[in-house]
Design a protein around this motif. Sequence first.
Motif, PDB file in Angstrom:
ATOM      1  N   ALA A 113       0.815  -1.209  -0.033  1.00  0.00           N
ATOM      2  CA  ALA A 113       0.256   0.044  -0.108  1.00  0.00           C
ATOM      3  C   ALA A 113       0.891   1.179  -0.175  1.00  0.00           C
ATOM      4  N   LYS A 114       1.668   1.126   0.827  1.00  0.00           N
ATOM      5  CA  LYS A 114       2.825   2.407   0.821  1.00  0.00           C
ATOM      6  C   LYS A 114       3.439   2.640  -0.545  1.00  0.00           C
ATOM      7  N   PRO A 115       3.876   1.779  -1.262  1.00  0.00           N
ATOM      8  CA  PRO A 115       4.415   2.271  -2.629  1.00  0.00           C
ATOM      9  C   PRO A 115       3.533   2.434  -3.496  1.00  0.00           C
ATOM     10  N   LEU A 116       2.258   1.961  -3.420  1.00  0.00           N
ATOM     11  CA  LEU A 116       0.953   2.540  -4.180  1.00  0.00           C
ATOM     12  C   LEU A 116       0.644   3.825  -3.891  1.00  0.00           C
ATOM     13  N   LEU A 117       0.751   4.407  -2.797  1.00  0.00           N
ATOM     14  CA  LEU A 117       0.592   5.645  -2.259  1.00  0.00           C
ATOM     15  C   LEU A 117       1.611   6.589  -2.943  1.00  0.00           C
ATOM     16  N   GLU A 118       2.737   6.165  -2.841  1.00  0.00           N
ATOM     17  CA  GLU A 118       3.708   7.017  -3.653  1.00  0.00           C
ATOM     18  C   GLU A 118       3.521   7.047  -5.323  1.00  0.00           C
ATOM     19  N   VAL A 119       3.209   5.938  -5.762  1.00  0.00           N
ATOM     20  CA  VAL A 119       2.793   5.944  -7.297  1.00  0.00           C
ATOM     21  C   VAL A 119       1.810   7.273  -7.397  1.00  0.00           C
ATOM     22  N   PHE A 120       0.786   7.303  -6.557  1.00  0.00           N
ATOM     23  CA  PHE A 120      -0.411   8.107  -6.476  1.00  0.00           C
ATOM     24  C   PHE A 120       0.094   9.504  -6.733  1.00  0.00           C
ATOM     25  N   ARG A 121       1.162   9.879  -5.362  1.00  0.00           N
ATOM     26  CA  ARG A 121       1.571  10.993  -5.298  1.00  0.00           C
ATOM     27  C   ARG A 121       2.155  11.537  -6.441  1.00  0.00           C
ATOM     28  N   ILE A 122       3.235  10.774  -6.968  1.00  0.00           N
ATOM     29  CA  ILE A 122       4.032  11.117  -8.084  1.00  0.00           C
ATOM     30  C   ILE A 122       3.225  11.416  -9.100  1.00  0.00           C
ATOM     31  N   ALA A 123       1.874  10.831  -9.656  1.00  0.00           N
ATOM     32  CA  ALA A 123       1.173  11.021 -10.503  1.00  0.00           C
ATOM     33  C   ALA A 123       0.321  12.448 -10.272  1.00  0.00           C
ATOM     34  N   THR A 141       1.743  -2.861 -12.996  1.00  0.00           N
ATOM     35  CA  THR A 141       1.421  -1.647 -13.588  1.00  0.00           C
ATOM     36  C   THR A 141      -0.222  -1.847 -13.936  1.00  0.00           C
ATOM     37  N   GLY A 142      -0.841  -3.294 -14.037  1.00  0.00           N
ATOM     38  CA  GLY A 142      -2.327  -3.016 -13.901  1.00  0.00           C
ATOM     39  C   GLY A 142      -3.046  -2.580 -12.874  1.00  0.00           C
ATOM     40  N   VAL A 143      -2.537  -2.997 -11.592  1.00  0.00           N
ATOM     41  CA  VAL A 143      -3.166  -2.697 -10.501  1.00  0.00           C
ATOM     42  C   VAL A 143      -2.706  -1.300 -10.081  1.00  0.00           C
ATOM     43  N   ALA A 144      -1.729  -0.727 -10.096  1.00  0.00           N
ATOM     44  CA  ALA A 144      -1.452   0.616 -10.280  1.00  0.00           C
ATOM     45  C   ALA A 144      -2.391   1.504 -10.879  1.00  0.00           C
ATOM     46  N   CYS A 145      -2.204   1.417 -12.273  1.00  0.00           N
ATOM     47  CA  CYS A 145      -3.323   1.994 -13.183  1.00  0.00           C
ATOM     48  C   CYS A 145      -4.685   1.887 -12.932  1.00  0.00           C
ATOM     49  N   ALA A 146      -5.072   0.744 -12.526  1.00  0.00           N
ATOM     50  CA  ALA A 146      -6.674   0.676 -11.986  1.00  0.00           C
ATOM     51  C   ALA A 146      -6.724   1.470 -11.006  1.00  0.00           C
ATOM     52  N   MET A 147      -6.078   1.557 -10.039  1.00  0.00           N
ATOM     53  CA  MET A 147      -6.129   2.271  -8.806  1.00  0.00           C
ATOM     54  C   MET A 147      -6.214   3.829  -9.284  1.00  0.00           C
ATOM     55  N   LEU A 148      -5.401   4.307 -10.218  1.00  0.00           N
ATOM     56  CA  LEU A 148      -5.408   5.700 -10.570  1.00  0.00           C
ATOM     57  C   LEU A 148      -6.626   5.958 -11.414  1.00  0.00           C
ATOM     58  N   LEU A 149      -7.000   5.325 -12.177  1.00  0.00           N
ATOM     59  CA  LEU A 149      -8.106   5.345 -13.079  1.00  0.00           C
ATOM     60  C   LEU A 149      -9.325   5.484 -12.244  1.00  0.00           C
ATOM     61  N   GLY A 216     -14.897   4.364  -1.696  1.00  0.00           N
ATOM     62  CA  GLY A 216     -14.278   3.433  -2.887  1.00  0.00           C
ATOM     63  C   GLY A 216     -12.985   3.552  -2.647  1.00  0.00           C
ATOM     64  N   VAL A 217     -12.194   3.642  -3.881  1.00  0.00           N
ATOM     65  CA  VAL A 217     -10.724   3.601  -4.103  1.00  0.00           C
ATOM     66  C   VAL A 217     -10.114   4.739  -3.408  1.00  0.00           C
ATOM     67  N   ALA A 218     -10.569   6.015  -3.704  1.00  0.00           N
ATOM     68  CA  ALA A 218     -10.295   7.131  -3.097  1.00  0.00           C
ATOM     69  C   ALA A 218     -10.348   6.862  -1.466  1.00  0.00           C
ATOM     70  N   ARG A 233      -7.034  16.929  -6.763  1.00  0.00           N
ATOM     71  CA  ARG A 233      -6.108  17.301  -7.545  1.00  0.00           C
ATOM     72  C   ARG A 233      -5.984  16.417  -8.952  1.00  0.00           C
ATOM     73  N   TRP A 234      -5.786  15.106  -8.328  1.00  0.00           N
ATOM     74  CA  TRP A 234      -5.664  13.887  -9.264  1.00  0.00           C
ATOM     75  C   TRP A 234      -6.878  13.949 -10.415  1.00  0.00           C
ATOM     76  N   ARG A 235      -8.022  13.896  -9.922  1.00  0.00           N
ATOM     77  CA  ARG A 235      -9.135  14.136 -10.547  1.00  0.00           C
ATOM     78  C   ARG A 235      -9.131  14.918 -11.840  1.00  0.00           C
ATOM     79  N   GLU A 236      -8.961  16.479 -11.146  1.00  0.00           N
ATOM     80  CA  GLU A 236      -8.580  17.560 -11.921  1.00  0.00           C
ATOM     81  C   GLU A 236      -7.622  17.556 -13.136  1.00  0.00           C
ATOM     82  N   ARG A 237      -6.423  16.721 -12.756  1.00  0.00           N
ATOM     83  CA  ARG A 237      -5.558  16.566 -13.569  1.00  0.00           C
ATOM     84  C   ARG A 237      -5.627  15.607 -14.782  1.00  0.00           C
TER      85      ARG A 237
END
Length: 242
Positions: A113-123, A141-149, A216-218, A233-237
């Motif tokens: 979870a911590k590395p995935l949170l870091e992925v989110f923050r960089i995005a 990549t699939g899990v990380a991108c599904a989380m972001l999407l 949900g995911v958020a 901010r991510w949703r807006e971006r």
Amino acid sequence: MAERSDGVPNGLVNFRDLGGLPVEDGVTTSPGVLLRSDAPYHGDQDPPETPHWPPRAVIDLRDTGTESDAVHPLENVSTVHRIPLLEGLRGESGHDPWLTLPELYGYILDFAAKPLLEVFRIAVETDGPVLVHCAAGKDRTGVACAMLLRTAGVRYDAVVADYVHTDRNMRQVLRRLRIEPELPPGVDESDVDEFVSAPAHAIEHALERLESHEEGVAGWLMRHGAAPEDVRRWRERLLGPR
């Protein structure tokens, strides 16, 4: 796709810009924000007809040392963030503690979870295209991108369809990884078929785990340290100002 002298494709074979995906309220994701792919190699040709290349930031989810080069192929043109999503997560025996793809994806959510949170923050923080990749561009990549999407509100069915899209690219991915499709003696094809494919039920399992949380995911991200402002901010971006 051009090939090297040894017949290996000379460029990314599982690349796509995640722009144009539908959101629940009819909006679509913006192009040139979130990119995903298999691992780039030194000497690769740029992805064809991709105006948003090179990426501003690269998130490399591969293990350090064993999977990734000392110098990332895009290090001279992008800011490279190495986030080894599965490194150190093997069992005490040194073997993978998962038997199926759903188990692997659940394991990522439970223990990375911590590395995935870091992925989110960089995005969130990057001003420009972000490329997320691992070796094949399928599991990590699939899990990380599904989380972001899904955090941005991309429709569930569109997230699943994007994940499954990788399936049609896997033969070329295996060639790039120099993994032969032939199995060693004594290994049953059914034991490994799922791990070299991208079945819908695998990412659906991960999404169901993520979305079981309040909000949900958020909500899952915020439970692990994301700020509500970063979700906005991510949703807006990804979706543009609304």
